[in-house]
Scaffold this motif. Sequence first.
Motif, PDB file in Angstrom:
ATOM      1  N   UNK A 424       0.822  -1.219   0.000  1.00  0.00           N
ATOM      2  CA  UNK A 424       0.000   0.000   0.000  1.00  0.00           C
ATOM      3  C   UNK A 424       0.850   1.261   0.000  1.00  0.00           C
ATOM      4  N   UNK A 425       0.228   2.368  -0.462  1.00  0.00           N
ATOM      5  CA  UNK A 425       0.947   3.626  -0.612  1.00  0.00           C
ATOM      6  C   UNK A 425       0.393   4.686   0.348  1.00  0.00           C
ATOM      7  N   UNK A 426       1.215   5.671   0.681  1.00  0.00           N
ATOM      8  CA  UNK A 426       0.643   6.843   1.359  1.00  0.00           C
ATOM      9  C   UNK A 426      -0.412   7.449   0.431  1.00  0.00           C
ATOM     10  N   UNK A 427      -1.570   7.748   0.961  1.00  0.00           N
ATOM     11  CA  UNK A 427      -2.719   8.091   0.124  1.00  0.00           C
ATOM     12  C   UNK A 427      -3.359   9.388   0.586  1.00  0.00           C
ATOM     13  N   UNK A 428      -3.645  10.242  -0.392  1.00  0.00           N
ATOM     14  CA  UNK A 428      -4.362  11.489  -0.145  1.00  0.00           C
ATOM     15  C   UNK A 428      -5.786  11.335  -0.664  1.00  0.00           C
ATOM     16  N   UNK A 503      -4.305   1.831  -0.071  1.00  0.00           N
ATOM     17  CA  UNK A 503      -3.956   2.902   0.859  1.00  0.00           C
ATOM     18  C   UNK A 503      -3.309   2.338   2.112  1.00  0.00           C
ATOM     19  N   UNK A 504      -2.244   3.003   2.543  1.00  0.00           N
ATOM     20  CA  UNK A 504      -1.562   2.668   3.793  1.00  0.00           C
ATOM     21  C   UNK A 504      -2.327   3.323   4.945  1.00  0.00           C
ATOM     22  N   UNK A 505      -2.945   2.515   5.771  1.00  0.00           N
ATOM     23  CA  UNK A 505      -3.754   3.019   6.880  1.00  0.00           C
ATOM     24  C   UNK A 505      -2.990   3.971   7.777  1.00  0.00           C
TER      25      UNK A 505
END
Length: 652
Positions: A424-428, A503-505
Amino acid sequence: MPSDAARSQIDDLIGTITSLSGPTDPQLSPDGRHLAYVRIPFAQAGEYAEGDIWVAPADGSAPARQFTRGNARDDSPRWSPDGRTLAFLSDRLNRGVRSLYRISPDGGEALLLVRREGRGIERFAWSPDGSRIAFTAPDEPTDEDARRTRERDDADVYGDRWRCARLHVLDVARGTVSPWDTEERHVADFAWAPGGRTIAVLAARTPEVEARHRMELLIASEDGTPRRICSVGGAQAMTWPEAASTILWLGSHSGGPQSAFAVFAVDVAHGPDDQGGVGTPRATPPRLVGPGPDDGRCAVGLARIAGDARVVVAVAEGLTTRLEWLDAGTGTREVLWEVPDGEVHEFSAVVHNGSPLLAVVQSFGDAPPEAYVGRPGALVPVSRHHAPISTWSFGRQEPFYCTAADGFALDGVLIRPAREAPGPWPTIVLVHGGPYHGRAGNGFHLSWGQLLAMVGYAVLLPNYRGGMGHGERFAAAVRGDIGGPDFSDVMAAVDAAVARGVADERRLGIGGWSQGGFMTAWAVTQTDRFRAGVMGAGISHWGMEVLTSDAPTFEATLAGDRPWDGPDARQGDLRSPITYARNVRTPLLILHGRNDERIPVGQAIGFERALRENGVPVQLVTYPREPHGVRERNHQRDLLRRVVRWFDRWLT
């Protein structure tokens, strides 16, 4: 934190983005020979906006060429009915005040038709035979206005000196201008009757934004008192098709704010008067043409088409927009053109040699907006205004579907990081504005969306209840319940992105502008799941918004009540982020224009004070001279840099 080299690269990206220009307002000539459109810079460099008109052959045989030039704003190109001349508006004589010009499609100097000194022309339209041009403009300043300004004797009594747009008609050959009576009302829109003897007018009592919810449809004529046809609410994009007795417009299902739009019509007939001429118009009650309230679709555009009695309506459904032929008499619709993997932003059409010819501004997930022209299914690009970013590696964009807490099927858009590594990725989470008239569609999302993807974030753009593209029930769900189903829908999309390994929680951010700014402020008061937020021009207190906004009825519709409804009117307080400010732990960047009349800057100042007092990491940045949207180039660059660095600071 990014290195100095990475910061420099980000600054270069932002500098290029804010220096771009794009096409808007495509207009095909009735003879099918030319396409004209306006190129508008993404940001303005000085006090006034700039723009120029470009022209391309409608057969797509050559790219568009710049047709007007200069340090001014040229816009609103409109072809004469025979296609031999192009009229347009420009503030080249007096910046900020638009006058009317015409020019030959073969080039040459533009001819000034109507000069305005103090208050510019707002809109205009050729008569069907091309002999006249109707336009709207407020009255020019009087000697008394000049004295008040000169002597600073300018006390402002509310309602006394409103600048209502009035209807005027230019005789092109004679060069004379005549006012047409519209009962001292503000003319919001108008359309010539097919015969060119009368004009249908959408008239409001005042020029206030609020007045659009309570307008009258009038028929104005050169020599007579205007005739009232019916009352309308929230109407726009009025048109009167060729050889028809039906007037059409886009209007809200409810007749008020926060409601899906559809096509409405009224049938107007003229009986003979005592002298054998045209008498008083007779009209049937307005009728809904469609889409219906349970249709799950929204009308978002409407245009009269040269050479055909039908009209073309743009319909938003889910993530897509299609163009449809509409027969106002029967209500039958036929698909004209659809781009399932892109977005139609604007369009015009003509019937040429017996078949439709289209001009559109469209974009795709990996391609910014450009002008296209051609037959349906065979459009070719004629502009390349985004060439400076044609070699960039954008994040891969795809539809994002999930299910709401109550089982409703939701959609949105996901942009993967441009340099895609295993998730997962850092997510906006970017929340669109509106709420109605807002939607994340299949088109290109540059600015915050692709910019954040290019610096390493996944970007999730959820479509929540209250927005566009799913019909009336979807749009109306947030009336009096703001922060309820809409917030639940956003969080359902977040949950789905986390569950799917996108997404990275531990590295979630949220941001948005206008209604997206409110949703950001609301989110950080309701959950600690976001590690950073960016509140752009957002609402923190609904009661104060109703008291100070230029659209109080709209805001009260969302809030559920108004401060003057009595001591038990608490719904707005219960849905205000400021009420729950003590819950906030999320670092918040607050951005706002100092001259914002839609959401006044006090909304930002008050929320910053509350968070600062509670020890929350918060930064407030306001931009002088800016209204609800930030327009100046240096301000846009500053804003985008701050957005990226704020998320980098707290999520990396």
